[in-house]
Each structure stands twice: as C-alpha cells, then as structure tokens.
Scaffold this motif. Structure first.
Motif, PDB file in Angstrom:
ATOM      1  N   GLU A   1      -4.808   3.236 -23.853  1.00 15.11           N
ATOM      2  CA  GLU A   1      -4.475   2.993 -22.446  1.00 15.11           C
ATOM      3  C   GLU A   1      -5.464   2.030 -21.807  1.00 15.11           C
ATOM      4  O   GLU A   1      -5.091   1.192 -20.970  1.00 15.11           O
ATOM      5  N   ALA A   2      -6.731   2.124 -22.198  1.00 13.78           N
ATOM      6  CA  ALA A   2      -7.748   1.223 -21.650  1.00 13.78           C
ATOM      7  C   ALA A   2      -7.483  -0.218 -22.084  1.00 13.78           C
ATOM      8  O   ALA A   2      -7.602  -1.150 -21.269  1.00 13.78           O
ATOM      9  N   PHE A   3      -7.110  -0.425 -23.349  1.00 15.03           N
ATOM     10  CA  PHE A   3      -6.813  -1.780 -23.820  1.00 15.03           C
ATOM     11  C   PHE A   3      -5.596  -2.359 -23.099  1.00 15.03           C
ATOM     12  O   PHE A   3      -5.577  -3.543 -22.732  1.00 15.03           O
ATOM     13  N   ALA A   4      -4.552  -1.534 -22.915  1.00 14.25           N
ATOM     14  CA  ALA A   4      -3.360  -2.004 -22.202  1.00 14.25           C
ATOM     15  C   ALA A   4      -3.702  -2.382 -20.773  1.00 14.25           C
ATOM     16  O   ALA A   4      -3.231  -3.397 -20.243  1.00 14.25           O
ATOM     17  N   MET A   5      -4.551  -1.585 -20.133  1.00 14.92           N
ATOM     18  CA  MET A   5      -4.939  -1.876 -18.753  1.00 14.92           C
ATOM     19  C   MET A   5      -5.828  -3.116 -18.681  1.00 14.92           C
ATOM     20  O   MET A   5      -5.793  -3.852 -17.680  1.00 14.92           O
ATOM     21  N   MET A   6      -6.616  -3.372 -19.720  1.00 17.56           N
ATOM     22  CA  MET A   6      -7.448  -4.578 -19.737  1.00 17.56           C
ATOM     23  C   MET A   6      -6.582  -5.836 -19.805  1.00 17.56           C
ATOM     24  O   MET A   6      -6.874  -6.844 -19.140  1.00 17.56           O
ATOM     25  N   VAL A   7      -5.524  -5.790 -20.611  1.00 21.20           N
ATOM     26  CA  VAL A   7      -4.599  -6.933 -20.664  1.00 21.20           C
ATOM     27  C   VAL A   7      -3.934  -7.117 -19.304  1.00 21.20           C
ATOM     28  O   VAL A   7      -3.777  -8.248 -18.815  1.00 21.20           O
ATOM     29  N   THR A   8      -3.548  -6.018 -18.674  1.00 24.81           N
ATOM     30  CA  THR A   8      -2.971  -6.084 -17.333  1.00 24.81           C
ATOM     31  C   THR A   8      -3.963  -6.672 -16.345  1.00 24.81           C
ATOM     32  O   THR A   8      -3.596  -7.473 -15.472  1.00 24.81           O
ATOM     33  N   SER A   9      -5.221  -6.306 -16.493  1.00 30.24           N
ATOM     34  CA  SER A   9      -6.269  -6.843 -15.624  1.00 30.24           C
ATOM     35  C   SER A   9      -6.396  -8.353 -15.798  1.00 30.24           C
ATOM     36  O   SER A   9      -6.638  -9.083 -14.824  1.00 30.24           O
TER      37      SER A   9
ATOM     38  N   THR B   1      -6.855   5.230  -6.953  1.00 30.32           N
ATOM     39  CA  THR B   1      -5.846   4.622  -6.088  1.00 30.32           C
ATOM     40  C   THR B   1      -4.500   4.444  -6.773  1.00 30.32           C
ATOM     41  O   THR B   1      -3.586   3.889  -6.180  1.00 30.32           O
ATOM     42  N   VAL B   2      -4.370   4.831  -8.029  1.00 27.91           N
ATOM     43  CA  VAL B   2      -3.138   4.752  -8.809  1.00 27.91           C
ATOM     44  C   VAL B   2      -2.829   3.335  -9.294  1.00 27.91           C
ATOM     45  O   VAL B   2      -2.014   3.149 -10.194  1.00 27.91           O
ATOM     46  N   THR B   3      -3.462   2.320  -8.750  1.00 26.08           N
ATOM     47  CA  THR B   3      -3.230   0.937  -9.177  1.00 26.08           C
ATOM     48  C   THR B   3      -4.499   0.127  -8.982  1.00 26.08           C
ATOM     49  O   THR B   3      -5.422   0.552  -8.275  1.00 26.08           O
TER      50      THR B   3
ATOM     51  N   THR C   1       0.499   1.589 -15.529  1.00 26.20           N
ATOM     52  CA  THR C   1       0.311   2.910 -14.918  1.00 26.20           C
ATOM     53  C   THR C   1       1.459   3.839 -15.283  1.00 26.20           C
ATOM     54  O   THR C   1       1.248   5.024 -15.580  1.00 26.20           O
ATOM     55  N   ILE C   2       2.689   3.323 -15.266  1.00 27.79           N
ATOM     56  CA  ILE C   2       3.851   4.146 -15.624  1.00 27.79           C
ATOM     57  C   ILE C   2       3.754   4.614 -17.075  1.00 27.79           C
ATOM     58  O   ILE C   2       4.123   5.754 -17.401  1.00 27.79           O
ATOM     59  N   SER C   3       3.222   3.775 -17.958  1.00 24.51           N
ATOM     60  CA  SER C   3       3.051   4.181 -19.352  1.00 24.51           C
ATOM     61  C   SER C   3       2.109   5.372 -19.467  1.00 24.51           C
ATOM     62  O   SER C   3       2.319   6.271 -20.288  1.00 24.51           O
ATOM     63  N   ILE C   4       1.064   5.376 -18.652  1.00 27.70           N
ATOM     64  CA  ILE C   4       0.146   6.517 -18.654  1.00 27.70           C
ATOM     65  C   ILE C   4       0.851   7.754 -18.109  1.00 27.70           C
ATOM     66  O   ILE C   4       0.703   8.861 -18.638  1.00 27.70           O
ATOM     67  N   ILE C   5       1.646   7.568 -17.053  1.00 23.12           N
ATOM     68  CA  ILE C   5       2.363   8.701 -16.453  1.00 23.12           C
ATOM     69  C   ILE C   5       3.319   9.340 -17.461  1.00 23.12           C
ATOM     70  O   ILE C   5       3.478  10.572 -17.503  1.00 23.12           O
TER      71      ILE C   5
ATOM     72  N   THR D   1       0.820  -1.209   0.000  1.00 21.37           N
ATOM     73  CA  THR D   1       0.000   0.000   0.000  1.00 21.37           C
ATOM     74  C   THR D   1       0.850   1.253   0.000  1.00 21.37           C
ATOM     75  O   THR D   1       0.472   2.271  -0.589  1.00 21.37           O
ATOM     76  N   VAL D   2       1.997   1.208   0.648  1.00 23.99           N
ATOM     77  CA  VAL D   2       2.881   2.376   0.732  1.00 23.99           C
ATOM     78  C   VAL D   2       3.875   2.411  -0.421  1.00 23.99           C
ATOM     79  O   VAL D   2       4.140   3.469  -1.004  1.00 23.99           O
ATOM     80  N   ILE D   3       4.423   1.254  -0.786  1.00 23.47           N
ATOM     81  CA  ILE D   3       5.500   1.206  -1.784  1.00 23.47           C
ATOM     82  C   ILE D   3       5.022   1.699  -3.146  1.00 23.47           C
ATOM     83  O   ILE D   3       5.716   2.480  -3.820  1.00 23.47           O
ATOM     84  N   ILE D   4       3.830   1.265  -3.581  1.00 19.96           N
ATOM     85  CA  ILE D   4       3.359   1.635  -4.924  1.00 19.96           C
ATOM     86  C   ILE D   4       3.132   3.140  -5.060  1.00 19.96           C
ATOM     87  O   ILE D   4       3.668   3.769  -5.978  1.00 19.96           O
ATOM     88  N   PRO D   5       2.350   3.795  -4.178  1.00 20.13           N
ATOM     89  CA  PRO D   5       2.210   5.257  -4.300  1.00 20.13           C
ATOM     90  C   PRO D   5       3.524   6.000  -4.116  1.00 20.13           C
ATOM     91  O   PRO D   5       3.752   7.033  -4.758  1.00 20.13           O
ATOM     92  N   THR D   6       4.402   5.500  -3.241  1.00 22.13           N
ATOM     93  CA  THR D   6       5.690   6.171  -3.022  1.00 22.13           C
ATOM     94  C   THR D   6       6.517   6.190  -4.302  1.00 22.13           C
ATOM     95  O   THR D   6       7.244   7.152  -4.587  1.00 22.13           O
ATOM     96  N   ALA D   7       6.396   5.133  -5.107  1.00 25.20           N
ATOM     97  CA  ALA D   7       7.146   5.065  -6.360  1.00 25.20           C
ATOM     98  C   ALA D   7       6.483   5.860  -7.479  1.00 25.20           C
ATOM     99  O   ALA D   7       7.172   6.439  -8.322  1.00 25.20           O
ATOM    100  N   LEU D   8       5.147   5.918  -7.500  1.00 25.65           N
ATOM    101  CA  LEU D   8       4.434   6.484  -8.656  1.00 25.65           C
ATOM    102  C   LEU D   8       4.052   7.948  -8.488  1.00 25.65           C
ATOM    103  O   LEU D   8       4.111   8.723  -9.449  1.00 25.65           O
TER     104      LEU D   8
END
Length: 531
Positions: A286-294, A341-343, A110-114, A53-60
């Motif tokens: 971005e939605a298609f990439a996130m769907m594959v990730t899902s 939630t960023v992820t 998420t990084i690709s979107i950023i 919970t802390v590591i992911i937001p701290t990095a992104l």
C-alpha cells in the motif's frame, strides 16, 4: 503618378506581443487589497475549496464504516490541515497564492486500502473505520517522503529545468480541462440548481460588471459569494416547499439542502490533533502504491504552481522555487498522514481558477483564507453550515474554474512557434493521448470494476492504473519526453519551443522581480535556502 510619390503601404496587423507577466491583474502577489476586501476575498477562497474538502470524505468515509459523526470529523481535520499546509506553502514554499487542499488523485489508492481483505473480520463499523484510517495514514506518511526527498534535494529542480512553454502547455491545460468529469456531470445531477448557478455566476462575472460602471469590480470579484447565496436560498426554498419529497433517494441526496448530515454530526468545538484515530499501521504494498500516487500528484501540482504564478501576474516560477514548493507539499502530505485526512494534499486547481475570476493574485488573500479554514474547522457546527452547500452548486463553480486553468495552459503557446510542424506534433499528440489513454482506463474500470492491469496484488494494480488515469500526468509526461528528444540539437528548436523566454528566469536571484515574489520572509533564506 502626380508628384512621383509612392503610394502609402498599408500597415500589416501585428500579432499580440508575448507577455512575461499577465497584464490587467488588479492585485499581484505582493500588492494586497484593503483589509475589508481582502477578508471577503479570502472567505470566497474558503468557500471554493470546501467542495473538494466535503466531496472526498463524503464518498470515502461511509465505505470505511463511518457515519455522519466520523464524516464531519474527517472534514474538520481535512479543513484544518489544508489551512496549515496553505500557510506553510505561502510562507516557506513557493510563496505563491496557492491553496493546498485535498486531492482527488489519492482517491483510487485510498479506495484500494478500504477494500483490503484484512478489514473484513472487523464487525464493528466504527472500529473498521478507525483501522482503515490508520492504514491510510501509514501509507500517506511513507508516500510523503517521495516529494520531500525530490523537492528538498533539488532533484525535481533538475527535472523542471528542462521544462519549456511547449511541454508545459499539455500539462497545465489538462490539469484544468482534464477534470471535466467533475464539471457538468455534477451540475446535471440536479439541473434545476446547478444550471442556474452556472448561468448566474457567468452573468455576474462577465456581463454585469460591464453593464454597471459604478462599483463594477464588486460583482466581478465577489461573483462567487453573490451567486452561491442566491442559488442556495433558491435550493432551500425548493427543499422546504416539498419539491423533492417524492423524488428518488439519489435525487434527494443531490438536490436537498438538508441531507448532508454534517450539521447534526459535527461537534460545536473540536481541535483536530495528531494520531487522533490511533497509531498508524503500515503495509509495504500500500505504501508503494501511495508513493506512485504521490508522484502523480507532484507532476499535477507542478502545473498548478505555474498556473497560479501566471494568474498572480508573477514571472515564470524558477526551477529551484518549484522544487522547494514540492518539498513543502511533501511535508503537507506528511501532516495529512499524521492527522488522518483520508487523502493527500496538492495544489487546489479550483482556487487557481478563482484567481483568474477575481483578478486578485494577492498572497495575503490566500493566507486569510487559510485562517478561515482553521477557524471553521475548530468551530464545527458553524463550519458544517457552509460545508452543506449542495454538490451541483459546487460543480457549476468547477466548470468555470477548471476552464480558467486549462486556458492559462494554452496561453503559454504565445512563447512557441505555432508554424513549426514539430510544435504541432508534440502539442497535438500529447494532448490527444492525454485525453484518450485515461479515457480508456476509466471506461475499463467503470465496466469491469477494476483497471486494465488486474493482478492478485491490488497495490501493484494501482501503481500502473493510477498514473495512466490522470490526464495531466499522461499529457505532461508525453510532452516532456517528446520535447526533450525530438531534434533538440537543431539550433532553431530552442526558440520554437519557447525555452529562451524561460531561461532568463532560471535563477530567481538574478531577477529582481522573481526575487521579490519568491524569496522567503523574515530573512529566513539562510535557514531555508533555495535548492
């Protein structure tokens, strides 16, 4: 020979018999411990899930343009949503003691979107943070539909019904072992803190409980709390004593207990609410990439659910229940997108490992931990105190918990014929490539700054690179394909792959134990029937 009596035949050692349910579990799903013990165990689950919970937001969040205040708010939101999703999963999903938290799987997409070019013209970093967050929200909302449709329509049930113990072994084993990069490499970032944490928790959980007979379960079940408190105090003494004053900034960030910036940035009281960063924005790529990730997260969570059921001393999870759980996990990703939630969300592998450490698989304990998540997400300052635990301490805990999950995957080999060359090939080939292929993709990305698939469309690159960077996904996919295509028509193969053990739990309505574990509460089965 005198008397004509034949010599007594030496008794041959018998192998350990396979067990449908894991023995020696103190509390299974439906047998909660006493309230005072359940509350402490629930708090321990809360401490463990704080790492991700802390590591992911701290990095992104810093890459998005946010500061400590934005980082603290995102952590609060992720914690709040994790509490809601955990309650939904334990009440209406699989009803397993599974914590549903933030997922590392979604980080690459998420990084690709950023890094998208359309945010480069925003000069104000806070405004850039909000725009990026809204784009991530839109992608997560669209991606959630994949799991919702596959889960509630029953399509995923039709896939998992062909899963056997043999094909489940690589999936579950690498769902734990495949996260090795978050283990000792994180410990080594501050070895004088991480290594003592690793040694102390092993001593408390594996040795001290056997050396002290009176109250031995206290040290076994609460080893996380004892070890974290001891090492955290030790780390704080090093910090205030000036041990890191002249160290490089990277070392100070890993070792010091006062560098997280969360306590100063967190508000005293704040309730996260939907669309708090503004209306989501949508981009098709971005939605298609996130769907594959899902979908990758879906496969990994399937292994996570099976691991949790094993450590909770439940019977094998029927395909219909896994499908129902995936549907509710999709709703969890939808909630993550709505709140920002960023992820995305998936089964927490580290909390599955904690079930093994404590030998407590009670559903009530995990529901209590969800209460702690929601409580401390609202009381920001108090929650930030616990969220400031140094990362090497968290990494040391990961070493233990990921190993437990990996080992429970290997335990399903007890149902298979290990003398079969077919079994050896499927097992070895899928595990080897499950480690080798992601290693190639990750090494290539580390050297070049982009994955092996590198075209003009970043979203298309993610659709290929993300799945093949997941050890559990690659190994599980290979094992599933090979197990269902190689000599399957041979009658003896069914027993070799262990399928006969799981077929008796195919429909939980025909097994009273499964019905007890997985049926929905409050007579809600008529509203949320098994798919």
């Amino acid at each position: 020979m005198a008397g004509g009596a034949a010599p007594a035949k030496a008794e041959e050692p018998a192998p350990h018999p396979p067990k449908d349910q894991l023995p020696n579990v103190a509390y299974c799903i439906t047998s909660p411990p006493q309230w005072h013990e359940a509350i402490l165990l629930g708090f321990q689950h809360y401490l463990v899930m704080l790492g991700t919970t802390v590591i992911i937001p701290t990095a992104l969040v810093p890459q998005m343009g946010g500061g400590n205040e934005e980082k603290a708010k995102v952590i609060q939101t992720l914690l709040f949503v994790a509490g809601i999703n955990t309650l939904l999963q334990t009440l209406f999903g699989t009803r397993l003691p599974a914590v549903i938290g933030g997922s590392y799987t979604f980080v690459a997409a998420t990084i690709s979107i950023i890094l998208s070019d359309r945010f480069n013209d925003t000069a104000d970093p806070i405004e850039r943070f909000k725009k990026t967050m809204r784009a991530i929200q839109g992608a997560l909302i669209v991606a959630s539909t994949l799991q919702i449709v596959l889960g509630f329509s029953g399509l995923w049930r039709n896939v998992t019904r062909f899963l056997s113990p043999l094909s489940a072994v690589p999936l579950i084993a690498l769902a734990g072992f495949g996260l090795y990069e978050f283990g000792f490499p994180g410990v080594a970032k501050c070895i004088e803190i991480g290594l003592p944490q690793l040694v102390i928790i092993v001593f408390f959980s594996q040795y001290l409980s056997h050396l002290i007979h009176r109250g031995k379960h206290v040290f076994e079940r609460f080893a996380v709390i004892f070890s974290v408190v001891i090492v955290w105090i030790y780390a704080h003494l090093l910090t205030v004593g000036g041990a890191y004053d002249d160290k490089p900034p990277k070392t100070q960030a890993s070792c010091r207990t006062d560098r997280a910036g969360l306590i100063d940035g967190a508000p005293w009281i704040r309730v996260p609410y939907p669309f708090q960063w503004g209306a989501p924005s949508f981009d098709a790529g971005e939605a298609f990439a996130m769907m594959v990730t899902s979908f990758v997260a879906l496969v990994e969570s399937t292994g996570g659910f099976i691991a949790v059921s094993r450590y909770a001393s439940a019977t094998y999870v029927p395909s219909s229940i896994i499908s129902r759980g995936i549907g509710w996990q999709g709703i969890g990703i939808l909630i993550s997108g709505v709140f920002g939630t960023v992820t995305g969300s998936s089964v927490s592998i580290e909390n599955a490992g904690l079930l093994a450490l404590t030998r407590v698989g009670s559903r009530r304990v995990v529901q209590i931990s969800a209460g702690f998540m929601i409580f401390f997400s609202i009381l920001g300052k108090f929650g930030a105190v616990f969220a400031s635990i140094p990362a090497p301490i968290v990494a040391a805990l990961y070493c233990l918990f990921f190993a437990y999950v990996g080992s429970v995957g290997l335990s399903f080999l007890q149902f298979c014929n290990l003398n079969s060359f077919r079994t050896k090939f499927i097992l070895g080939f899928s595990i080897f490539l499950g480690l080798s292929i992601p290693q190639y993709f990750n090494e290539y990305t580390a050297m070049k700054g982009y994955g092996p698939v590198h075209s003009g469309g970043r979203w298309f690159n993610d659709m290929i690179n993300v799945p093949f960077s997941s050890e559990a996904f690659v190994a599980g996919l290979l094992a599933y394909f090979l197990d269902n295509t190689i000599h399957k028509k041979d009658g003896s193969i069914r027993k070799d792959r262990g399928k006969h053990w799981w077929d008796k739990f195919r429909s939980f309505k025909t097994d009273t134990r499964s019905e007890e574990f997985y049926s929905l509460p409050f007579n809600l089965n008529k509203y949320f029937p098994s798919v």
